[in-house]
Write a protein that holds these residues in place. Structure first.
Motif, PDB file in Angstrom:
ATOM      1  N   ILE A  28      28.496  14.003   3.369  1.00 26.15           N
ATOM      2  CA  ILE A  28      27.648  12.984   2.909  1.00 26.15           C
ATOM      3  C   ILE A  28      27.477  12.046   3.998  1.00 26.15           C
ATOM      4  N   PHE A  32      23.203  11.833   3.911  1.00 23.15           N
ATOM      5  CA  PHE A  32      22.760  10.755   4.259  1.00 23.15           C
ATOM      6  C   PHE A  32      23.241   8.888   4.062  1.00 23.15           C
ATOM      7  N   SER A 220      30.920  -0.370  -7.058  1.00 24.16           N
ATOM      8  CA  SER A 220      29.303  -0.269  -7.202  1.00 24.16           C
ATOM      9  C   SER A 220      28.142  -0.035  -6.806  1.00 24.16           C
ATOM     10  N   ILE A 222      27.645   2.519  -4.772  1.00 27.87           N
ATOM     11  CA  ILE A 222      27.194   4.428  -5.516  1.00 27.87           C
ATOM     12  C   ILE A 222      27.439   4.082  -6.640  1.00 27.87           C
ATOM     13  N   SER A 223      27.771   3.582  -7.694  1.00 26.39           N
ATOM     14  CA  SER A 223      27.294   3.875  -9.471  1.00 26.39           C
ATOM     15  C   SER A 223      26.655   2.897  -9.530  1.00 26.39           C
ATOM     16  N   SER A 224      26.109   2.376  -8.982  1.00 27.81           N
ATOM     17  CA  SER A 224      25.077   1.272  -9.622  1.00 27.81           C
ATOM     18  C   SER A 224      23.327   1.120  -8.260  1.00 27.81           C
ATOM     19  N   SER A 225      24.004   0.730  -7.602  1.00 28.57           N
ATOM     20  CA  SER A 225      22.484   0.807  -6.210  1.00 28.57           C
ATOM     21  C   SER A 225      22.239   2.619  -6.055  1.00 28.57           C
ATOM     22  N   PHE A 226      23.106   3.355  -6.554  1.00 27.29           N
ATOM     23  CA  PHE A 226      22.824   4.683  -5.477  1.00 27.29           C
ATOM     24  C   PHE A 226      22.449   4.627  -3.630  1.00 27.29           C
ATOM     25  N   ASP A 227      23.430   3.535  -3.233  1.00 27.11           N
ATOM     26  CA  ASP A 227      22.679   3.349  -1.933  1.00 27.11           C
ATOM     27  C   ASP A 227      23.919   4.008  -1.173  1.00 27.11           C
ATOM     28  N   PHE A 228      24.144   4.789  -0.779  1.00 22.62           N
ATOM     29  CA  PHE A 228      25.703   5.803  -0.304  1.00 22.62           C
ATOM     30  C   PHE A 228      25.806   5.797   1.174  1.00 22.62           C
ATOM     31  N   LYS A 230      24.739   2.390   2.321  1.00 19.89           N
ATOM     32  CA  LYS A 230      25.292   1.151   2.560  1.00 19.89           C
ATOM     33  C   LYS A 230      26.867   1.388   1.837  1.00 19.89           C
ATOM     34  N   ILE A 372      33.281  10.185  -3.858  1.00 22.87           N
ATOM     35  CA  ILE A 372      31.923  10.894  -4.328  1.00 22.87           C
ATOM     36  C   ILE A 372      31.868  11.945  -2.928  1.00 22.87           C
ATOM     37  N   THR A 463      35.288   7.555 -10.714  1.00 25.81           N
ATOM     38  CA  THR A 463      34.318   8.208  -9.669  1.00 25.81           C
ATOM     39  C   THR A 463      33.959   9.151 -10.079  1.00 25.81           C
TER      40      THR A 463
ATOM     41  N   GLY B  58      24.027   4.724 -14.861  1.00 22.18           N
ATOM     42  CA  GLY B  58      23.867   4.534 -13.692  1.00 22.18           C
ATOM     43  C   GLY B  58      24.974   6.206 -13.428  1.00 22.18           C
ATOM     44  N   ASN B  59      26.343   5.928 -13.342  1.00 19.71           N
ATOM     45  CA  ASN B  59      26.598   7.221 -13.098  1.00 19.71           C
ATOM     46  C   ASN B  59      25.783   8.232 -12.964  1.00 19.71           C
ATOM     47  N   ALA B  62      23.882   8.506 -10.403  1.00 22.42           N
ATOM     48  CA  ALA B  62      24.413   8.066  -8.845  1.00 22.42           C
ATOM     49  C   ALA B  62      24.163   9.505  -8.316  1.00 22.42           C
ATOM     50  N   LYS B  65      20.985  12.031  -7.626  1.00 24.96           N
ATOM     51  CA  LYS B  65      20.871  11.268  -6.693  1.00 24.96           C
ATOM     52  C   LYS B  65      21.358  12.700  -5.480  1.00 24.96           C
ATOM     53  N   LYS B 157      23.858  -5.356 -12.099  1.00 28.82           N
ATOM     54  CA  LYS B 157      23.235  -4.439 -11.038  1.00 28.82           C
ATOM     55  C   LYS B 157      24.167  -3.385 -11.733  1.00 28.82           C
TER      56      LYS B 157
END
Lengths: 519, 325
Positions: A28, A32, A220, A222-228, A230, A372, A463, B58-59, B62, B65, B157
């Motif tokens: 990952i 990413f 959050s 991971i699951s909300s901003s999808f910014d792995f 960060k 994840i 998760t 949201g999951n 994710a 992606k 968020k």
């Protein structure tokens, strides 16, 4: 060829552990991670979360320490039911799932709870005080255990000599007892601080999003901003904090005395007894409430088994995989607990200071992120979920088993082992004939502790979202509650606690049998 | 020779009897489609549908992606306007214009004009309250601020309803939306990560008001035969959340996925939406009796969702600065 684990260099356990972690996170990271994500650290929001995480962890750790002193003292001085219950509370942080705790906590201390009804306006929910109280509930038993065992290991002869030389009780406490238990106290403080720093479920359910910790932010992100990317940066920060703490902790060498028990109870002040009683009440009230919730309707004040019956009825069982989740959680917990206990023992036999710091620092690995990363292994190489779960839980729980077994394994008299070696015993024989029987209690305790942690674990499986393929109890319980099947959710919660308590009870029987065999 | 013949017959047999499998990603509370509708789609299309439940919406994004290089899903259901924009900008979906779109009761429901996402339900965001605990019902959005520590909302968020409220207030107050939130802050008891958490706390009696949907009155009537909880939409104007479904980019069963999207707009599916999803169906199917208790907005706000979504990170950051400091 004779097997000898002593021939393994001391740095190997640490290196192997790091390699295992890298195996999980490298794919990952490779696909990413972006260096620009480090700019997140300049963000005021991230800094606020980091500061708050540190602040609440410090506050919770200090509060847990303060609350635990008197019960620990009582447990050291007394030998009765109350002291036995205080000792047993050590297992609470490990077996009591956050989902169950939250329901009971809200029923007692929430705005719709008992205390609010008795004292209008008094509610602990959605506040920093609530978070601290919930952390005290979970973590003060760790202090109680470390302090009481530390006091028990202080040689009585030392105190008696000081007394004969005219030293007062206060002088004895500060110049002998406290000095000798201080390293153990520091270790306990670091462990509790680590747990509070990594807090997730308590923060979300008792505090709310306003009180986000780094672990909540990772989840959050991971699951909300999808910014792995960060999320990786936040994980690195969390890991670094825990690493520095454990590195500092490794500088303190514990006093390694043998634990002694008094043949009979000693006198304690009335206040000590009353405070200890209130403490036991505080610790066990949430558990009793949670256990009873499965078969007692508090609103209607009557017994109600419908939740439990529905749970195993055809449609509910088929839709939510109740039986499957119980079997899966039990199997994964059993296998992982066994692996962790055995590996921790082997690693402790050979590990150097380097390995110790590395392994203990891994308490700072984020469960949300590791899950994840493991999910990504399944997506990329179709590694089966049960295998990934066991692998992930071993990574996350090895430091706990390592820390739990550290003192007994390290302090085991080397004379006995050396003598056996001179007689030609292999490492396997030394383990099976000497170490296992003599350290039986610690092996069983470590196994149970890990079993209970995994049985109630929530962050990782939530998760991963693998409910459909491989249901596990805590997520099934959460889904039941989300689908407003509160009776069924309470019943499953009670059943889970009952299973873990039964395993503890069974282990006590085994321990008793083992002791009588040895005698 | 005989061996090869047997093998060939076996292979032909396997091919003839094998059915294609469609992988459909949904969020947890959409699990009702498995009980009621999937079987019908399977039998009419001679296929197997594997419904994968993934927590919240949201999951799902994710997971898509994570699977971008190696897609496993064919269809994803349950993306609202904002999440749809995220999924589209991440390149996770592929466009499809369903012939069934002509059945929509209002063409404005097509919020994605590039047809990556097909709408299948909608509902106004509203405030649900416990009438026994609230003496006066707020009329305007700002009136809620008079009730200290009384409102449970969701985080923008992590929750789609939470984000809908943020979009709602931006649409309502334009540049002065931050002033509204500063005023509203004392009324907020807690911000939960999801709607489920919020509802669970609301049902336990932790607060008298929560952010939810205008159809909650209908739910209450259907299950409790009483309007135990009521909903109100501030008179300033309502925000309507539209949920859609899309075909995942790289889907290995594109044709079947398209049929599934069409199926979502069929009467068979739409008839089940009201009493299971507690949202309004997007086609003109008959509504159940309970829906007379669903609050119908007097005025619907027009929202440029694409413009707001493109600035969403900035809005959320500002919102967090106000609410979490």
């Amino acid at each position: 060829m004779k097997l000898s684990i002593k021939k393994i260099p001391g740095s190997i356990p640490g290196i192997v552990y790091v390699l295992a972690v890298l195996t999980a996170v490298f794919p990952i990271f490779k696909d990413f991670f972006n260096l620009t994500s480090f700019s997140a650290l300049q963000d005021s929001q991230t800094m606020r979360i980091l500061f708050f995480t540190f602040y609440q962890a410090l506050l919770s750790s200090i509060a847990s320490l303060v609350v635990s002193i008197i019960p620990a003292y009582y447990s050291w001085r007394k030998k009765n039911i109350l002291s036995a219950m205080i000792d047993l509370s050590f297992f609470i942080p490990f077996f009591f799932p956050v989902v169950s705790m939250t329901i009971a906590f809200t029923a007692l201390y929430g705005r719709s709870g008992l205390f609010f009804a008795l004292f209008p306006g008094v509610s602990l929910s959605y506040s920093l005080i609530g978070i601290v109280v919930a952390h005290v509930f979970y973590d003060s038993p760790i202090f109680v255990k470390y302090i009481s065992e530390g006091l028990r290991s202080v040689p009585q002869s030392l105190c008696e000599s000081a007394q004969m030389d005219g030293a007062s009780k206060t002088v004895i406490f500060f110049s002998i007892q406290l000095r000798l238990i201080l390293p153990a106290l520091v270790k306990a403080f670091l462990l509790v601080f680590t747990y509070c720093f990594m807090s997730f479920g308590v923060i979300l359910s008792i505090g709310g999003m306003k009180f986000s910790t780094v672990e909540v932010a990772i989840s959050s992100t991971i699951s909300s901003s999808f910014d792995f990317s960060k999320a990786i940066v936040l994980c690195a920060v969390q890991f670094l904090v825990i690493f520095l703490l454990n590195y500092t902790g490794s500088k303190f060498t514990s006093f390694e005395g043998s634990v002694q028990t008094y043949p009979s109870s000693k006198r304690t002040a009335l206040f000590t007894g009353v405070f200890s009683f209130i403490y036991v009440l505080f610790e066990y009230s949430l558990i009793v409430l949670s256990l009873a919730g499965g078969f007692f309707n508090f609103q209607a004040s009557r017994f109600d088994l419908s939740g439990l019956i529905n749970l195993f009825s055809g449609p509910v069982n088929a839709k939510y995989g109740i039986s499957a989740s119980l079997i899966n959680s039990s199997s994964v917990s059993l296998i992982t607990a066994l692996i962790c206990t055995v590996l921790a023992y082997i690693m402790l036999r050979v590990s150097s200071r380097f390995s110790e710091v590395i392994i203990l620092s891994c308490l700072g690995i984020s469960p949300a992120f590791i899950s994840i990363a493991l999910l990504y292994l399944n997506i990329s190489w179709l590694v089966p979920y049960p295998l990934l779960l066991v692998f992930g839980y071993v990574l996350l729980n090895m430091p706990i088993a390592f820390s739990f077994m550290y003192q007994p394994v390290k302090a085991f008299p080397s004379v006995i082992t050396e003598a056996a070696k001179m007689d030609g015993a292999t490492s396997v024989k030394i383990f099976s004939r000497i170490h296992f029987p003599l350290m039986y209690r610690i092996f069983v305790s470590s196994f149970l502790q890990i079993f209970a942690i995994i049985f109630g674990e929530f962050t990782m499986i939530y998760t991963m979202q693998i409910q459909k393929t491989f249901p596990m109890v805590s997520i099934t319980n959460y889904i039941l509650s989300s689908n407003r099947m509160f009776k069924e959710s309470n019943a499953l919660s009670s059943l889970s606690i009952f299973i873990v308590i039964s395993v503890f009870f069974f282990s006590k029987i085994l321990e008793k049998k083992h002791r009588s065999l040895l005698e | 020779m005989k061996k090869w013949l047997v093998l060939a017959v076996l292979l032909i047999g396997i091919a003839a009897f094998s059915v294609s499998q469609l992988n459909v990603y949904v969020y947890e509370s959409l699990n009702w489609i498995e009980d009621k509708l999937i079987g019908k789609f399977e039998s009419s299309n001679n296929c197997k549908v594997n419904v994968v439940r993934l927590g919240d919406a949201g999951n799902m994004v994710a997971r898509l992606k994570l699977e971008k290089k190696n897609p496993k899903a064919d269809v994803v259901i349950g993306l609202d306007q904002s999440l749809s924009m995220s999924a589209i900008s991440e390149g996770l979906l592929q466009p499809y214009i369903s012939p069934m779109l002509s059945k929509l009761r209002d063409p404005n429901l097509i919020f994605d004009k590039d047809y990556y996402v097909t709408p299948f339900d909608y509902g106004a965001i509203a405030f649900v309250y416990d009438p026994s605990k609230l003496s006066k019902i707020p009329e305007k959005m700002e009136d809620i601020s008079a009730y200290k520590n009384s409102l449970i909302i969701q985080d923008p968020k992590s929750s789609s309803t939470g984000q809908a409220l943020l979009i709602w207030t931006i649409a309502l107050y334009n540049d002065s939306w931050t002033d509204f939130w500063k005023k509203m802050k004392p009324a907020v008891l807690t911000v939960t990560p999801s709607w489920d958490d919020a509802f669970s706390k609301f049902e336990q009696g932790e607060a008298p008001i929560m952010l939810s949907y205008a159809t909650d009155g209908a739910y209450s009537y259907h299950y409790y035969q009483s309007t135990k909880y009521k909903a109100f939409i501030p008179k300033d104007g309502a925000y309507v959340q539209i949920e859609g479904a899309g075909i995942v980019k790289g889907s290995k069963n594109k044709q079947l996925a398209q049929k599934f999207i069409d199926f979502l707009l069929s009467d068979e599916f739409q008839q089940e939406v009201a009493l299971n999803q507690w949202m309004f169906p997007v086609t003109d199917v008959k509504l159940p009796e309970a829906f007379k208790y669903a609050v119908v907005p007097e005025k619907i706000l027009s929202v440029d969702i694409k413009a707001i979504s493109s600035q969403m990170d900035k809005y959320i950051k500002t919102w967090e600065e106000i609410m979490y400091k």
